[in-house]
Write a protein that holds these residues in place. Structure first.
Motif, mmCIF file in Angstrom:
data_model
loop_
_atom_site.group_PDB
_atom_site.id
_atom_site.type_symbol
_atom_site.label_atom_id
_atom_site.label_comp_id
_atom_site.label_asym_id
_atom_site.label_seq_id
_atom_site.Cartn_x
_atom_site.Cartn_y
_atom_site.Cartn_z
ATOM 1 N N ALA B 21 1.403 46.139 43.834
ATOM 2 C CA ALA B 21 1.269 47.058 44.971
ATOM 3 C C ALA B 21 2.558 47.095 45.776
ATOM 4 O O ALA B 21 3.015 48.165 46.206
ATOM 5 C CB ALA B 21 0.099 46.626 45.873
ATOM 6 N N PHE B 22 3.185 45.940 45.973
ATOM 7 C CA PHE B 22 4.445 45.936 46.710
ATOM 8 C C PHE B 22 5.534 46.676 45.940
ATOM 9 O O PHE B 22 6.359 47.377 46.525
ATOM 10 C CB PHE B 22 4.909 44.515 47.028
ATOM 11 C CG PHE B 22 6.194 44.496 47.784
ATOM 12 C CD1 PHE B 22 7.388 44.171 47.151
ATOM 13 C CD2 PHE B 22 6.225 44.853 49.126
ATOM 14 C CE1 PHE B 22 8.587 44.194 47.858
ATOM 15 C CE2 PHE B 22 7.424 44.875 49.832
ATOM 16 C CZ PHE B 22 8.601 44.538 49.196
ATOM 17 N N ALA B 23 5.534 46.513 44.609
ATOM 18 C CA ALA B 23 6.523 47.229 43.797
ATOM 19 C C ALA B 23 6.352 48.744 43.953
ATOM 20 O O ALA B 23 7.326 49.486 44.057
ATOM 21 C CB ALA B 23 6.390 46.821 42.341
ATOM 22 N N LEU B 24 5.114 49.202 43.986
ATOM 23 C CA LEU B 24 4.851 50.639 44.179
ATOM 24 C C LEU B 24 5.309 51.076 45.562
ATOM 25 O O LEU B 24 5.885 52.159 45.734
ATOM 26 C CB LEU B 24 3.360 50.935 44.002
ATOM 27 C CG LEU B 24 2.822 50.893 42.567
ATOM 28 C CD1 LEU B 24 1.302 51.036 42.565
ATOM 29 C CD2 LEU B 24 3.446 51.988 41.723
ATOM 30 N N LEU B 25 5.027 50.254 46.559
ATOM 31 C CA LEU B 25 5.432 50.564 47.932
ATOM 32 C C LEU B 25 6.951 50.622 48.029
ATOM 33 O O LEU B 25 7.519 51.496 48.697
ATOM 34 C CB LEU B 25 4.872 49.498 48.874
ATOM 35 C CG LEU B 25 4.811 49.865 50.352
ATOM 36 C CD1 LEU B 25 3.812 50.978 50.583
ATOM 37 C CD2 LEU B 25 4.411 48.637 51.176
ATOM 38 N N PHE B 26 7.602 49.686 47.369
ATOM 39 C CA PHE B 26 9.063 49.676 47.349
ATOM 40 C C PHE B 26 9.595 50.956 46.701
ATOM 41 O O PHE B 26 10.475 51.620 47.227
ATOM 42 C CB PHE B 26 9.572 48.449 46.591
ATOM 43 C CG PHE B 26 11.073 48.416 46.434
ATOM 44 C CD1 PHE B 26 11.684 48.951 45.304
ATOM 45 C CD2 PHE B 26 11.870 47.860 47.415
ATOM 46 C CE1 PHE B 26 13.066 48.928 45.161
ATOM 47 C CE2 PHE B 26 13.257 47.834 47.283
ATOM 48 C CZ PHE B 26 13.847 48.373 46.155
ATOM 49 N N ASP B 27 9.026 51.308 45.536
ATOM 50 C CA ASP B 27 9.476 52.509 44.835
ATOM 51 C C ASP B 27 9.317 53.757 45.699
ATOM 52 O O ASP B 27 10.144 54.656 45.673
ATOM 53 C CB ASP B 27 8.679 52.697 43.537
ATOM 54 C CG ASP B 27 9.173 51.781 42.431
ATOM 55 O OD1 ASP B 27 8.417 51.553 41.471
ATOM 56 O OD2 ASP B 27 10.320 51.294 42.543
ATOM 57 N N ALA B 28 8.224 53.800 46.461
ATOM 58 C CA ALA B 28 7.940 54.984 47.274
ATOM 59 C C ALA B 28 8.868 55.103 48.479
ATOM 60 O O ALA B 28 9.050 56.185 49.016
ATOM 61 C CB ALA B 28 6.482 54.944 47.746
ATOM 62 N N ASN B 29 9.444 53.984 48.914
ATOM 63 C CA ASN B 29 10.188 53.990 50.180
ATOM 64 C C ASN B 29 11.637 53.529 50.083
ATOM 65 O O ASN B 29 12.369 53.624 51.071
ATOM 66 C CB ASN B 29 9.472 53.094 51.197
ATOM 67 C CG ASN B 29 8.134 53.651 51.608
ATOM 68 O OD1 ASN B 29 8.055 54.604 52.379
ATOM 69 N ND2 ASN B 29 7.063 53.078 51.080
ATOM 70 N N SER B 30 12.065 53.036 48.948
ATOM 71 C CA SER B 30 13.403 52.434 48.868
ATOM 72 C C SER B 30 14.510 53.459 49.124
ATOM 73 O O SER B 30 15.495 53.160 49.811
ATOM 74 C CB SER B 30 13.612 51.746 47.521
ATOM 75 O OG SER B 30 13.445 52.660 46.456
ATOM 76 N N ASP B 31 14.373 54.660 48.582
ATOM 77 C CA ASP B 31 15.416 55.668 48.797
ATOM 78 C C ASP B 31 15.525 56.018 50.273
ATOM 79 O O ASP B 31 16.633 56.155 50.817
ATOM 80 C CB ASP B 31 15.124 56.934 47.983
ATOM 81 C CG ASP B 31 15.293 56.724 46.488
ATOM 82 O OD1 ASP B 31 14.891 57.618 45.723
ATOM 83 O OD2 ASP B 31 15.809 55.649 46.091
#
Lengths: 191, 190
Positions: B21-31
């Motif tokens: 879940a954190f990996a998905l959250l990171f992917d959604a917000n990292s840019d």
């Protein structure tokens, strides 16, 4: 429309175009998580531990405070070896800085950082005088070594020139120590 | 599952310690986080530090996030605070040559590019990176993230009038320094 928007109709699209989002480097994830090493997979599975992440945050804070005792201490690369600094800069930017290797006995290399696109910052001490050297690429039209521009900037003195299609600016705190700053690249007999 | 920073289930999974879940959250917000950090700090190394700091804070504090609040506002606040913390740390860590690097780079560019007699188009992000911190952050939130004045005020913790005032001052500087980029017929947005 708020007043500050009404009067800037040409500026807004310029800013929106110029401030578009960019893609975050893949390294950012590596700095946060600890993926398992698996050379067989093209995309390593992402895993992390909560404790490691929190410990990293604490360590980063401690490091930031520990480095604070040394002026200008935040560098991309810290080394007292001029050859290592030169190699690091060349690998990162393509710039070839002719730092004297080995360093003159009066010179203590500190580190380097990439400060803007195409420019690099190098710091060293020359007989207890802090020196800041900024190098970037320069166009072919600049005369080699012929033009030197010297300026007083706040409480420091800087001198700029071009050589080998690279532009240099060296700064020291007192004008009397500019010659010592040259020891970063030149032997004592040539300055 | 459709990714959305306000996705309640994703946030709750992160709060339970689900690494995927954190990996998905990171992917959604990292840019978004990295871009804000980059436009604020003006260099990639500092942007990485700020973005790392933001996500580590997110990891550490996501348990405190209240489900009735808006996640994106909370995340914006984290990155804004990381940007301002970086600004404060940078000032403290360079006492001896404080500000000298900026001045030297300016001289460096001024001397050598004047010599070349080349007209340099100053990139928007270079000009924005030189704004005072409080103006810089509202410009980034307004023009990169397209946030309303109200939302910016909520994130930064000031009044809408203050946001307007900071943008107004920033616009004056940006107009002057970016005037060479002016095109006829540019249109604004409401």
């Amino acid at each position: 429309m708020p007043k500050s928007d009404r009067d800037n109709t040409w500026l807004q699209p310029v800013l929106r175009q110029g401030l578009k989002r960019v893609t975050a480097p893949g390294e950012l994830w590596n700095r946060i998580a600890m993926p398992p090493v698996d050379d067989r997979r093209a995309q390593p599975k992402r895993t992390f531990t909560w404790m490691l992440a929190c410990a990293s945050a604490a360590a980063a804070s401690v490091l930031a405070l520990a480095w604070g005792h040394y002026p200008g201490a935040r560098f991309d690369f810290r080394s007292n070896n001029a050859s290592e600094v030169r190699s690091w800069i060349h690998d990162r930017t393509g710039l070839d800085i002719p730092l004297a290797t080995p360093s003159h006995p009066k010179v203590e290399m500190i580190g380097a950082s990439v400060v803007q696109t195409g420019a690099v910052e190098i710091r060293y001490r020359a007989e207890n005088q802090e020196v800041l050297l900024v190098v970037s690429r320069a166009g072919a039209a600049l005369p080699e070594h012929e033009h030197l521009d010297m300026r007083e900037i706040r409480y420091a003195t800087s001198i700029s020139w071009a050589a080998g299609r690279q532009a240099y600016t060296v700064s020291v705190q007192r004008a009397g120590d500019l010659r010592l700053a040259c020891l970063g690249c030149h032997s004592e007999s040539t300055i | 599952m459709v990714l959305n920073e306000n996705d309640r289930e994703l946030i709750e999974a992160c709060q339970r310690g689900d690494p995927e879940a954190f990996a998905l959250l990171f992917d959604a917000n990292s840019d978004k986080i990295y871009s804000i950090a980059l436009r604020y700090a003006g260099d990639e190394a500092a942007a990485m530090d700020i973005a790392q700091d933001t996500f580590l804070k997110l990891l550490s504090h996501i348990g405190q996030f209240r489900s009735d609040a808006k996640f994106d506002t909370w995340l914006y606040r984290l990155v804004v605070n990381s940007c301002l913390d970086h600004q404060r740390r940078k000032r403290k860590l360079r006492p001896l040559l404080d500000g000298l690097l900026d001045a030297v780079c300016t001289v460096h560019e001024t001397v050598l590019h004047e010599l070349l007699r080349q007209e340099r188009k100053e990139a928007v992000h270079d000009v924005v990176a030189k704004l005072p911190p409080e103006q810089r952050i509202v410009v980034i939130l307004r023009y990169m993230e397209d946030l309303s004045y109200e939302h910016i005020a909520d994130i930064v913790g000031c009044s809408i009038g203050t946001v307007s005032s900071r943008l107004n001052r920033a616009h004056k500087v940006l107009e002057r320094r970016l005037s060479h980029l002016r095109r006829q017929g540019g249109t604004g947005r409401a």
